[in-house]
Design a protein around this motif. Sequence first.
Motif: not given
Length: 360
Positions: A199, A214, A235-236, A238, A251
């Motif tokens: 990550y 995403i 993927t992410t 916040e 991320r």
Amino acid sequence: MTHPPRSLCFIALLAAALSGCGKDEAAASNRGKDGANAPVIVTTTVLQPKSFADAIVAIGTARARDSITVTAKVSEIVQAVHFDSGDEVGKGAVLVTLSGQQQQAALASAEAAAKEAQQLYARQQELAQQQLIATSQLDTQRATRDQAQAQVNQMRAQLGDRSIRAPFGGVLGIRQVSPGALITPGTAIATLDDLSHMYVDFPVPEAALSQLAIGQQVFGRTAAYPDARLVGTVTTVEARVDPTTRSVTVRADFPNDERKLRPGMLVNIELQRAQRTALLLPEISVVQVGDRTFVYRVKPDGSVEQVDVQIGTRTDGQAEILKGIRAGDRIVVDGTGKLRPGAKISETAAAAAAAPAAKG
């Protein structure tokens, strides 16, 4: 023969010299005027909309997908270490065995007591079926049997704590313990990192939040492998924006089969934005003087003027123009250092030859 006085000759020579100097100064003045009016040789370009896909640039930190420091749960002597620094281990692999002689003895005693309690319960169960003992006596023996079995389970769990296993597969760090050492809860044995995927967390300004999604493609480079372009996906994003930096943490997941990413590495990130239409100029055409940012625009009479502009993204030697000029304006690209407002310009031979070719 009568000669003129020397004073008269001197005056004549002086007058001739002054006359010659005056002519030279006039010629030099004329040459200076011609030089000032000579056009400055430059190259120009006509501003046109172009397809443009820039990137959000950031610096991120690499993290292993799973990462722990292996520790013990109990205070005990290390009996054996089953790994070397840098080993790759699978899930459940035994890393360290602690001395457990007391626990083994206690387990044997508990198992014997549990076996005896079970046998006594079986005999009383037969007697209860024949109504030779009270049901309450059988219930008491059942509770004794269950308690003995619970003691066995507890001893097995304690003995299991003497075998420290890898909770997931990964690469071990430097070994921190040796056989015979006394370790306590929290003592570091080694680090364990799953390096198969990494990550990378990096900040993005809140102004670009609407451009995040995403699955977006991300490119990364590291100082250790500057020629390797690593490819990952978002993927992410916040859920919160940092009120201090006004940025959001993103991320990205990077496959790491070649182990080019390690936990803690700094990664230069490029997050590709959606393609759009923009006005682009070569960066060398943009002049920065103090707080001013301007370009030289060619007027219909062949002279130039300074026009303040607002710059957006800069990438690959191109600058995005947000305000100040518009499509169709002719802008000076090379030679801006020789220009002043109102100066006349002339295209270089190369640019003039390229213009017809471009039209054709």
